[in-house]
Design a protein around this motif. Structure first.
Motif, PDB file in Angstrom:
ATOM      1  N   GLU A 219       0.847  -1.201   0.000  1.00 21.86           N
ATOM      2  CA  GLU A 219       0.000   0.000   0.000  1.00 21.86           C
ATOM      3  C   GLU A 219       0.884   1.253   0.000  1.00 21.86           C
ATOM      4  O   GLU A 219       0.601   2.230  -0.682  1.00 21.86           O
ATOM      5  CB  GLU A 219      -0.904  -0.029   1.240  1.00 21.86           C
ATOM      6  CG  GLU A 219      -2.014   1.002   1.216  1.00 21.86           C
ATOM      7  CD  GLU A 219      -2.797   1.050   2.527  1.00 21.86           C
ATOM      8  OE1 GLU A 219      -2.700   0.097   3.329  1.00 21.86           O
ATOM      9  OE2 GLU A 219      -3.486   2.071   2.744  1.00 21.86           O
ATOM     10  N   PHE A 220       1.982   1.202   0.750  1.00 24.31           N
ATOM     11  CA  PHE A 220       2.886   2.359   0.777  1.00 24.31           C
ATOM     12  C   PHE A 220       3.502   2.575  -0.606  1.00 24.31           C
ATOM     13  O   PHE A 220       3.508   3.695  -1.125  1.00 24.31           O
ATOM     14  CB  PHE A 220       4.000   2.175   1.822  1.00 24.31           C
ATOM     15  CG  PHE A 220       4.927   3.360   1.884  1.00 24.31           C
ATOM     16  CD1 PHE A 220       4.623   4.464   2.661  1.00 24.31           C
ATOM     17  CD2 PHE A 220       6.085   3.393   1.109  1.00 24.31           C
ATOM     18  CE1 PHE A 220       5.462   5.583   2.687  1.00 24.31           C
ATOM     19  CE2 PHE A 220       6.926   4.504   1.127  1.00 24.31           C
ATOM     20  CZ  PHE A 220       6.608   5.594   1.915  1.00 24.31           C
ATOM     21  N   HIS A 221       3.988   1.496  -1.221  1.00 24.98           N
ATOM     22  CA  HIS A 221       4.637   1.632  -2.530  1.00 24.98           C
ATOM     23  C   HIS A 221       3.654   2.187  -3.563  1.00 24.98           C
ATOM     24  O   HIS A 221       4.014   3.022  -4.382  1.00 24.98           O
ATOM     25  CB  HIS A 221       5.226   0.299  -2.993  1.00 24.98           C
ATOM     26  CG  HIS A 221       6.492  -0.037  -2.246  1.00 24.98           C
ATOM     27  ND1 HIS A 221       7.536   0.868  -2.108  1.00 24.98           N
ATOM     28  CD2 HIS A 221       6.885  -1.151  -1.581  1.00 24.98           C
ATOM     29  CE1 HIS A 221       8.507   0.316  -1.401  1.00 24.98           C
ATOM     30  NE2 HIS A 221       8.133  -0.909  -1.063  1.00 24.98           N
ATOM     31  N   ALA A 222       2.396   1.743  -3.473  1.00 28.05           N
ATOM     32  CA  ALA A 222       1.391   2.216  -4.435  1.00 28.05           C
ATOM     33  C   ALA A 222       1.142   3.716  -4.287  1.00 28.05           C
ATOM     34  O   ALA A 222       0.827   4.402  -5.255  1.00 28.05           O
ATOM     35  CB  ALA A 222       0.094   1.444  -4.235  1.00 28.05           C
ATOM     36  N   ALA A 223       1.303   4.218  -3.042  1.00 27.28           N
ATOM     37  CA  ALA A 223       0.966   5.631  -2.788  1.00 27.28           C
ATOM     38  C   ALA A 223       2.199   6.525  -2.687  1.00 27.28           C
ATOM     39  O   ALA A 223       2.069   7.723  -2.503  1.00 27.28           O
ATOM     40  CB  ALA A 223       0.161   5.712  -1.487  1.00 27.28           C
ATOM     41  N   ARG A 224       3.414   5.981  -2.837  1.00 31.74           N
ATOM     42  CA  ARG A 224       4.623   6.743  -2.479  1.00 31.74           C
ATOM     43  C   ARG A 224       4.931   7.909  -3.422  1.00 31.74           C
ATOM     44  O   ARG A 224       5.692   8.812  -3.061  1.00 31.74           O
ATOM     45  CB  ARG A 224       5.846   5.833  -2.340  1.00 31.74           C
ATOM     46  CG  ARG A 224       6.351   5.230  -3.628  1.00 31.74           C
ATOM     47  CD  ARG A 224       7.486   4.255  -3.350  1.00 31.74           C
ATOM     48  NE  ARG A 224       8.701   4.915  -2.892  1.00 31.74           N
ATOM     49  CZ  ARG A 224       9.663   4.330  -2.166  1.00 31.74           C
ATOM     50  NH1 ARG A 224       9.536   3.079  -1.793  1.00 31.74           N
ATOM     51  NH2 ARG A 224      10.749   4.989  -1.819  1.00 31.74           N
ATOM     52  N   GLY A 225       4.341   7.902  -4.626  1.00 37.61           N
ATOM     53  CA  GLY A 225       4.537   9.022  -5.552  1.00 37.61           C
ATOM     54  C   GLY A 225       6.009   9.243  -5.829  1.00 37.61           C
ATOM     55  O   GLY A 225       6.730   8.293  -6.155  1.00 37.61           O
TER      56      GLY A 225
END
Ligand code: NAD
Ligand code: MG
Length: 391
Positions: free
Chosen positions: A64-70
């Motif tokens: 989830e973090f990688h998907a949202a890390r921008g």
């Protein structure tokens, strides 16, 4: 300029710490952010504050973090060692400990061992491991600066005299949402009622602890360690308006109190910028607006956490760690709708009663008794007759 690692940056205290960073960009910068599992919010914070490292204790939140890390290009640490590791990164000089519960003491100790200045919101660290933490801080010459509003107040008041001149600490507490509720209606207290604190916006666990006053019980223990003072010199005073955040009475009878609106930004800023005082991003407190400041002695039958904490302090050894872990487990059960509000204290008192203490505990002992106490509470809560055998 202070370089901060913020442990628990997605929580109520953590978000307020970031507001103080926003207000003083020339004094404070973020080099590390850590949370449990709110990966999307952590990613937003990472994109905005551009720390060098971020940490997620819950490994399963990684994707989830990688998907949202921008565009965030820093390092991500995950898993149980992530918080102790980020607490020691060389780029930081200050670690803000704003995680909740027993997740606090290992990373705090790691930060102390790495020589960091500690701004401490997580009172559970001192409840569980006060002796070890204070010893380590003395050995490493590290400062532990309180964020808890009462302890910030006491710290400020204590500067007005010598330690030998302190007669007593007056630890104030609002009394929570049930200060005047008839005791016979306590079994019917709902989660929503217990989560509705009259004065403070806080995370769920400390809000329930404030309703039972276990929070004040923990704060007695926190004050014992922070200020090296005997528990019988700490008097709890109910003050429903939460304007006086605590006070100190000196030998000559003079009482010095610290006042302010109930807003954590003030004690957070005091710790972060100490010893400087600068304008704070919050409404200024006006004494003339306080038509009514009242005080009363707490009724211990309403708040059994208070005498229980005093007994636990007297017993020492691993008892405070049991108090903490049993409470954490019992609050979780209450929030999950599995036990009633009065059962929280019954279960905690039960764990204290049945605990077999270990003398001079080390960290492994503290971890072990914490696991024992949480297991004991969960098992006792399942037995229909278990609560009848409680003290
Ligand atoms: P919260 O529930 O709002 O936030 C907790 C934070 O800790 C979150 O960022 C969460 O991700 C993180 N966290 C939780 N469990 C974790 C774990 N196992 N590993 C790593 N991170 C974890 O809590 P809060 O109200 O901000 O309180 C934080 C601490 O500050 C508590 O110890 C509380 O007693 C103390 N405190 C809070 C207030 C307040 O006004 N909220 C006031 C005084 C003291
Ligand atoms: Mg407090």
């Amino acid at each position: 300029m202070h370089s901060l690692v913020i442990l628990g940056s997605t929580g109520s205290i953590g978000e307020n710490v970031l507001k103080i960073v926003d207000a003083h960009p020339d004094r404070l910068r973020v080099v590390g952010l850590a949370a449990h599992s709110r990966a999307a919010r952590l990613a937003e914070q990472a994109a905005r504050y551009r720390p060098l490292v971020v940490a997620l204790a819950d490994e399963s939140a990684k994707e989830e973090f990688h998907a949202a890390r921008g565009t965030f290009s820093g390092k991500l640490l995950t898993g149980p060692s992530a918080l102790p590791e980020i607490a020691g990164i060389p780029e930081a000089d200050t670690v803000v400990v704003a995680v909740v519960g027993s997740a606090g003491y290992h990373p705090t100790l790691a930060a102390i061992e790495a020589g960091k200045r500690i701004c401490l919101a997580n009172k559970e660290t001192l409840v569980v491991a006060g002796a070890i933490v204070m010893d380590a801080a003395r050995r490493k010459g590290v400062e532990i600066l309180p964020i808890d509003s009462e302890h910030s107040a006491i710290w400020q008041c204590l500067k007005c005299g010598r330690p030998s001149e302190v007669d007593r600490i007056l630890l104030t507490g609002s009394g929570g949402p049930f200060r005047t509720r008839p005791l016979d209606t306590f079994p019917a207290i709902t989660k929503a009622e217990a989560l509705a604190h009259p004065n403070w916006q806080m995370g769920a666990k400390i809000t329930i602890d404030s309703a039972t006053m276990m929070n004040k019980a923990f704060e007695i223990i926190e004050a014992v360690w922070l200020f090296n003072i005997a528990a019988d010199k700490i008097e709890v005073v109910l003050h429903p308006q939460s304007i006086i955040h605590s006070a100190v009475r000196f030998a000559d009878g003079s009482v010095l109190a610290q006042m302010g609106n109930p807003d954590m930004k003030l004690p957070i800023q005091h710790a972060l910028l100490y010893p400087e005082r600068l304008p704070a991003p919050q409404q200024l407190f006006k004494l003339a607006d306080c038509a009514d400041l009242s005080f009363e002695k707490p009724d211990e039958s309403r708040y059994p956490a208070l005498p229980l904490a005093r007994r636990v302090i007297e017993l020492g050894h691993t008892y405070p760690a049991v108090l903490n872990a049993a409470d954490e487990a019992a609050v979780e059960l209450f929030l999950a709708g599995r036990i009633s509000f009065p059962d929280i204290l019954k279960l905690v008192a039960g764990a204290v009663k049945w605990h077999k203490p270990l003398a001079n505990p080390d960290l492994d002992d503290l971890d072990q008794v914490g696991t024992w106490a949480a297991d004991w509470v969960r098992a006792a809560a399942k037995k229909t007759n278990a609560l009848d055998i409680m003290p």
